[in-house]
Design a protein around this motif. Structure first.
Motif, mmCIF file in Angstrom:
data_model
loop_
_atom_site.group_PDB
_atom_site.id
_atom_site.type_symbol
_atom_site.label_atom_id
_atom_site.label_comp_id
_atom_site.label_asym_id
_atom_site.label_seq_id
_atom_site.Cartn_x
_atom_site.Cartn_y
_atom_site.Cartn_z
ATOM 1 N N PRO A 180 0.841 -1.076 -0.016
ATOM 2 C CA PRO A 180 0.039 0.205 -0.126
ATOM 3 C C PRO A 180 0.795 1.370 0.090
ATOM 4 C CG PRO A 180 -0.702 -1.323 1.534
ATOM 5 C CD PRO A 180 0.416 -2.117 1.309
ATOM 6 N N LEU A 181 2.113 1.121 0.627
ATOM 7 C CA LEU A 181 2.884 2.325 0.663
ATOM 8 C C LEU A 181 3.264 3.046 -1.036
ATOM 9 C CD1 LEU A 181 5.315 1.569 3.540
ATOM 10 C CD2 LEU A 181 3.439 2.999 3.166
ATOM 11 N N GLY A 182 3.148 1.931 -1.697
ATOM 12 C CA GLY A 182 3.143 2.330 -3.296
ATOM 13 C C GLY A 182 2.483 3.582 -3.749
ATOM 14 N N PHE A 183 1.404 3.657 -3.044
ATOM 15 C CA PHE A 183 0.053 4.765 -3.625
ATOM 16 C C PHE A 183 0.719 6.104 -2.785
ATOM 17 C CE2 PHE A 183 -2.633 1.008 -3.557
ATOM 18 C CZ PHE A 183 -3.255 0.977 -4.749
ATOM 19 N N TYR A 184 1.729 5.975 -1.637
ATOM 20 C CA TYR A 184 2.102 7.324 -0.990
ATOM 21 C C TYR A 184 3.490 7.753 -1.669
ATOM 22 C CZ TYR A 184 2.916 10.149 3.055
ATOM 23 O OH TYR A 184 3.327 11.267 3.676
ATOM 24 N N MET B 34 -6.958 9.976 -4.817
ATOM 25 C CA MET B 34 -7.110 8.568 -5.292
ATOM 26 C C MET B 34 -6.098 7.771 -4.905
ATOM 27 S SD MET B 34 -8.789 8.701 -9.288
ATOM 28 C CE MET B 34 -8.936 6.857 -9.334
ATOM 29 N N ASP B 35 -4.911 8.116 -4.621
ATOM 30 C CA ASP B 35 -3.989 7.457 -4.130
ATOM 31 C C ASP B 35 -4.157 7.205 -2.475
ATOM 32 O OD1 ASP B 35 -1.912 6.493 -6.131
ATOM 33 O OD2 ASP B 35 -1.029 8.515 -6.311
ATOM 34 N N TRP C 36 -5.283 3.498 2.103
ATOM 35 C CA TRP C 36 -5.980 3.215 3.414
ATOM 36 C C TRP C 36 -6.733 2.131 3.120
ATOM 37 C CZ3 TRP C 36 -3.678 4.971 7.375
ATOM 38 C CH2 TRP C 36 -3.016 5.974 7.314
ATOM 39 N N ILE C 37 -7.426 1.881 2.092
ATOM 40 C CA ILE C 37 -8.023 0.791 1.434
ATOM 41 C C ILE C 37 -7.328 -0.530 1.700
ATOM 42 C CG2 ILE C 37 -9.537 -0.527 -0.298
ATOM 43 C CD1 ILE C 37 -10.996 1.573 1.271
#
Length: 463
Positions: free
Chosen positions: A259-263, A439-440, A445-446
């Protein structure tokens, strides 16, 4: 020296010498009695026949198994290798004697090949060489009771269920019975209701919970006679610490990286690379688990966790590619639709605490589609066709200006129009970048929640 002292001394020396000479004779007598006993017992004895007085009666044989060590559990081939001490006891009616006739000898130890032995074997043997017990001595008592203790390293087939690996437990059965004698000839019984675990050497991977013994009488399809057997059920539970620290925890930690790839900032160029790297790492762990598991339809619990995590990472990488496409929308892109502006830039932005520089989660946001400042509208130039307003501001009416003033105003209007179009393109591009950023944060969080729920679900099923 007192009178009579030399005679007393000689008597003592004679008694000592007699003791030295008689002692070997006594021991030698025991040896001669044992030799005579062995000769008399086996003069007309045959080890090929069942030792009973009445051939119509069954011979009682008792069995006791002591588990000494679990050598190996091969889950892939479903074979348990164990070290056992097997004790068999029976009554031989042809090997009895009166111990008073043989110097009080009550028991002797002789090679097991000298006497008749029941052909008790391990039914579920999985050894390719089919090795049996060692040829150890038997203890023969004067009343005809024979006790045969023999160690054996056995390989037995065990149905392995890896559905909850590495938090699984196994039930391995060791079934002993006669191969040729039926229940009318040998009555096999277990001496104790459980296997002996007093001398068990602890295994680093498996914990033994118990070893109950049951006696079964089965009539097979080949024969009409019943065949008794004694089945020891070895209850095992895997020690999961090794697999938790080497397979499960690394997988959980790697999963939380996805999920950290979205950050990551979209301009860094590492968003997709991070997802692919995490996916490859989980594939390696999945292959390590698959190599040790049997190729069956039962998927282990940790394998399900790996598959679910890899599916989640694949979905996150695909979403990352889509969001990067949104982020890099150029000046020629369409404006953000009103529904997306209202849903994403207003509601989801406040939910995910996505704000611009100088704003915070608690500060009131501007109305969707509103202008940020008067400078964003093009500064002092409102439109290319409103040059007259600027001219009136300069104090020179359009009708009374010289000709070169008209050219100057046209150039200024053109520059103002280019500037306004440039600001509009920047505003449109910034809106799409903010949509991608919201969206990121939302998907980050999802997916964090999904990883947490999957981890809790796996540990809950293991418990």
């Amino acid at each position: 020296m007192e009178p009579g002292a030399p005679g007393l001394l000689c008597l003592c020396l004679c008694l000592c010498l007699a003791g030295v000479l008689l002692a070997p004779g006594c021991r030698g007598a025991q040896g001669r009695f044992a030799y005579k006993l062995l000769h008399d017992l086996f003069a007309n004895y045959s080890s090929a026949l069942r030792p009973v007085e009445d051939t119509d009666r069954a011979l009682n044989v008792t069995l006791q198994v002591t588990l000494s060590q679990i050598i190996d559990m091969d889950e892939r081939n479903q074979v348990l290798t164990s070290y056992l001490w097997v004790r068999q006891a029976w009554l031989d009616a042809h090997l009895t004697w009166d111990k008073d006739d043989y110097g009080g000898i009550d028991s002797i130890r002789i090679p097991s090949s000298y006497v008749w032995r029941p052909d008790i074997i391990l039914y579920n043997n999985a050894d390719e060489h089919f090795g049996g017990s060692m040829e150890t001595n038997v203890v023969l008592r004067s009343d005809g009771h024979i006790m045969w203790d023999s160690p054996a390293i056995t390989k037995s087939s065990c149905k392995v269920d890896v559905s909850y690996f590495p938090f699984d437990g196994q039930r391995c059965r060791l079934t002993f019975g006669s191969w040729t004698y039926n229940g009318n000839q040998i009555d096999l019984r277990n001496r104790l209701d459980t296997g002996d675990l007093t001398d068990f050497v602890e295994n680093v991977e498996w914990e033994v919970l118990g070893m109950p013994a049951t006696r079964n009488v089965i009539t097979y399809g080949c024969c009409s006679e019943p065949y008794p057997d004694v089945t020891y059920t070895l209850l095992l539970r895997r020690r999961a610490s090794f697999y938790i620290f080497n397979l499960l925890l690394p997988c959980i930690m790697v999963s939380f990286l996805a999920p950290l790839g979205f950050y990551l900032p979209a301009d860094s160029g590492e968003k997709v690379s991070l997802g692919v790297t995490v996916l490859l790492a989980l594939t390696v762990f999945q292959l390590l688990v698959a190599e040790s598991m049997p190729p069956s339809e039962s998927v282990p619990l940790i394998g399900k966790y790996y598959i679910a995590t890899m599916t989640m990472i694949t979905a996150s990488t695909a979403l990352t590619i889509f969001i990067m496409n949104v982020h890099h929308c150029g000046p020629g892109a369409r404006p953000v639709p009103p529904w997306a502006r209202r849903l994403i830039l207003h509601h989801m932005a406040r939910l995910c605490c996505v704000y611009e520089v100088g704003e915070s989660c608690k500060s009131p946001q501007r109305a969707p589609g509103g202008r940020g400042s008067r400078g964003d509208a093009g500064g002092p130039w409102e439109s290319p066709g409103e040059g007259g307003v600027g001219a009136e501001a300069g104090g020179c009416p359009r009708d009374h200006c010289p000709c070169h003033h008209d050219a100057l105003l046209r150039n200024v209007g053109y520059i103002a129009g280019c500037f306004r179009r440039h600001r509009a393109n920047q505003r449109r591009t910034g809106d799409w970048k903010k949509v991608a950023k919201v969206m990121d944060r939302f998907f980050m969080w999802i997916f964090f929640l999904m990883v947490f729920l999957m981890s809790v679900l796996v540990l809950g099923n293991a418990a």
